[in-house]
Scaffold this active site. Structure first.
Site, PDB file in Angstrom:
ATOM      1  CB  SER A 202      -0.086 -10.526   2.430  1.00 31.46           C
ATOM      2  OG  SER A 202      -1.048 -11.221   3.196  1.00 31.46           O
ATOM      3  CG  HIS A 203      -4.488  -9.487   2.063  1.00 30.15           C
ATOM      4  ND1 HIS A 203      -3.472  -9.355   2.985  1.00 30.15           N
ATOM      5  CD2 HIS A 203      -5.253  -8.379   2.196  1.00 30.15           C
ATOM      6  CE1 HIS A 203      -3.625  -8.228   3.645  1.00 30.15           C
ATOM      7  NE2 HIS A 203      -4.701  -7.603   3.188  1.00 30.15           N
ATOM      8  CG  ASP A 367      -3.748 -14.974   2.078  1.00 34.09           C
ATOM      9  OD1 ASP A 367      -3.370 -16.135   2.307  1.00 34.09           O
ATOM     10  OD2 ASP A 367      -3.125 -13.967   2.477  1.00 34.09           O
ATOM     11  CG  ASP A 369       0.993 -14.803   2.199  1.00 39.17           C
ATOM     12  OD1 ASP A 369      -0.229 -14.600   2.306  1.00 39.17           O
ATOM     13  OD2 ASP A 369       1.799 -14.557   3.112  1.00 39.17           O
ATOM     14  CG  ASP A 371      -0.669 -15.355   5.610  1.00 43.21           C
ATOM     15  OD1 ASP A 371      -1.564 -15.031   4.804  1.00 43.21           O
ATOM     16  OD2 ASP A 371       0.119 -14.524   6.111  1.00 43.21           O
ATOM     17  NE  ARG A 372      -4.158 -11.715   5.661  1.00 40.31           N
ATOM     18  CZ  ARG A 372      -4.421 -10.455   5.969  1.00 40.31           C
ATOM     19  NH1 ARG A 372      -5.668 -10.023   5.928  1.00 40.31           N
ATOM     20  NH2 ARG A 372      -3.464  -9.621   6.304  1.00 40.31           N
ATOM     21  CE  LYS A 466      -1.984 -13.438   8.584  1.00 37.31           C
ATOM     22  NZ  LYS A 466      -0.990 -12.585   9.248  1.00 37.31           N
TER      23      LYS A 466
END
Length: 586
Positions: A202-203, A367, A369, A371-372, A466
């Site tokens: 992720s982030h 971010d 991946d 999704d943010r 998301k």
């Protein structure tokens, strides 16, 4: 604590092949990484598709068939059992359980060098395949991709060998092993895949000494439910063999199909399916007309993460934004040495631009991946809690919602701004624990359209994750809709204008989040225990300064769809005026 119409103070605490094929893949991962410098991950480029099997591959298959009997004898002697699965030679590579592979909603995350250790990744992937019902897994189709971070390409080859060895019929893989998380969800749904593996932390930062992660998304494109993640963990504690297909590495740089008898790998353009879905959600022509106005300027910062592969194809090629409006849009395996988290701390380059002189009208970031998201106006910041509320209250600007809003939802730590929108719109509202899987249940039941989390996550029921790019396009749609009747050269309706109008209508929820990173686990847990002790002594009616306690508890959620109960989802003090203090650990 200041007393606005509603004060929300949310704190978040963060604690810190045959045997030869598998070992070759792992050794190659180390050998090819002699330098820690960031390497360029090429964006998806359509390549003529060819399903023909290379001559050397056909020869390899022939050699395997000719030597099958000898191979079986040799492997039996070395305690490795060779067998045939879908006409692909498979070897059961001995292994043993490795501690620390507990899987959560976001999958398994560790330091990269941990995953690069012998059989670490293999154990988890094999445990995943073992956890899934054999009758469903055999002959199925799956999706594979990731955020472009360090070790993804090597990991993809290990995963493909295990997929073939466990009887999966076909794998769709993003070109260069790249698929943003929401794009992976879109691919799973469009191609009706059984599920997908997403390689991402992720982030979190990427690189040889940084983080790596993997998770499984299920048939609807949603993160695996707890019943599956629990099964995975159970198998990691007893795994004894890895079913590795003895196949060569697949060229993931070219779009096309590679076949190994009954096992097939199709490398796909990482943007195409996702872009097709976004065009169903938004009026691209309306957005394009906004971006064509000389007085409208924007800046999108991909933070050298996966949305760099999507930025130019979507914002520039489809919507007409100039390439100069894209920043840090080359995906790098270590994200350029940065922290790919789109917030005011880590997206400091974009923040400096948006709060500087001659700032663009609109700014956004995504971010690691994809999704943010973070949304900014000229010298103006939109909190994630406000962003989802403002998107919902302006849903008429988004064609996807022309049939109306089914329901709205937020995670418990997110501010109550969305609650007010739901109440005024007269639509169902849900407060869930943090985790997109809770939203997914509501979406699958047809009860939820728009949702969000205070951790810069916003989305809708077009996918089951998301979606950072979706949120950016939602804001561009709102701006385009608000400005469609503004004459050329007229004063544009801005991000700040939209926020001010929203607050006049619904009131304003003030929200602050404090992150404590790199904490020692035992000390962090001691602090959480102390808060629990305070809660135990704070029944309803307890005074805390000028505030009166209404609820002091550890949030518990009963899913209205399947009746499952999630306990221990965050410590909260809710006061009689609606103010809240939330303490949560990951």
């Amino acid at each position: 604590v200041a007393r606005p119409s509603v004060h929300e103070n949310s704190g978040a605490m963060h604690s810190a092949t045959a045997t030869r094929s598998l070992r070759t893949a792992q050794a190659g991962a180390v050998a090819s990484r002699t330098q820690a410098s960031a390497s360029h991950v090429a964006r998806a480029v359509p390549v003529a598709r060819s399903a023909a099997m290379p001559a050397n591959m056909r020869q390899l298959r022939n050699n395997e068939k000719l030597s099958a009997a000898v191979s079986r004898t040799a492997t039996r002697a070395s305690a490795r059992q060779a067998l045939s699965v879908n006409a692909v030679t498979v070897t059961e590579v001995p292994t043993k359980p490795i501690d620390g592979q507990k899987t959560g909603t976001s999958g398994l995350r560790k330091k990269t060098n941990v995953f690069m250790g012998e059989n670490y990744l293999g154990n988890w992937v094999q445990s995943l395949f073992s956890a899934l019902p054999e009758s469903e897994l055999k002959g199925s189709t799956m999706v594979l991709g990731g955020d472009g971070r360090y070790f993804n390409k090597e990991a993809a080859q290990i995963i493909l060998k295990l997929a073939a060895g466990n009887g999966i019929k076909k794998m769709y893989v993003g070109q260069h092993a790249i698929l943003a998380t929401p794009a992976a969800s879109a691919v799973i749904r469009k191609r009706k895949a059984y599920g997908g593996l997403i390689m991402s932390a992720s982030h979190n930062p990427g690189g040889p000494t940084e983080d790596w992660g993997i998770k499984f998304n299920y048939t609807g494109g949603e993160p695996a439910p707890e019943k599956i993640t629990d099964e995975i963990f159970g198998y990691t504690q007893k795994v004894e063999a890895l079913k590795m297909a003895d196949i060569p590495d697949v060229d993931l740089s070219k779009v096309g199909v590679t076949k190994f008898d009954d096992f097939e790998v199709e490398v796909i353009d990482c943007v195409a399916d996702y872009l097709e879905l976004l065009k169903e959600c938004f009026d691209f022509d309306m957005i394009k007309s906004l971006l064509a106005r000389p007085e409208f300027t924007m800046k999108f910062d991909a933070l050298h993460a996966v949305t760099g592969a999507y930025a130019k194809p979507i914002f520039c090629n489809e919507l007409g934004a100039p390439e100069s409006a894209m920043s840090n849009d080359t995906p790098l395996e270590d994200f350029g040495g940065g922290h790919p988290d789109p917030n005011l701390t880590y997206a400091k380059e974009l923040v400096a631009t948006m709060f500087g002189e001659a700032a663009p009208v609109f700014g956004a970031a995504s971010d690691g991946d994809g999704d943010r998201n973070m949304i900014l106006g000229n010298n103006f910041f939109i909190t994630p809690s406000d962003s989802v509320a403002m998107i919902a209250s302006n849903a008429e600007a988004i064609p996807y919602f022309k049939g109306g809003i089914k329901g709205l939802a937020r995670s418990m730590p997110t501010s109550a701004a969305l609650d007010r929108v739901a109440e005024k719109m007269g639509v169902p509202f849900f407060e869930t624990p943090t985790g997109w899987k809770f939203f997914g249940n509501l979406m699958d039941a047809g009860k939820l359209s728009i949702c969000g989390e205070e951790s810069f996550g916003t989305g809708a029921d077009h996918v089951r994750e998301k979606d950072g790019i979706w949120a950016v396009l939602a804001w561009l749609s709102i701006l385009a809709y608000k400005n469609k009747d503004v004459p050329a050269g007229g004063k544009l309706v801005t991000v700040e204008d939209i926020a001010m109008d929203h607050w006049k209508t619904f009131g304003r929820n003030f929200f602050s989040r404090y992150d404590y990173e790199g904490c020692e686990s035992d000390k962090a847990e001691a602090m959480m225990d102390h808060i629990r002790e305070v809660q135990a002594k704070s029944p309803a009616g307890t005074k805390m300064g000028d505030y009166e306690v209404a609820i002091a508890d550890d949030f518990k959620y009963t899913d209205p769809i399947d009746g499952s109960v999630a306990k221990g989802q965050g410590l909260r003090f809710v006061f009689t005026d609606g103010s809240r203090i939330i303490s949560a650990s990951p």
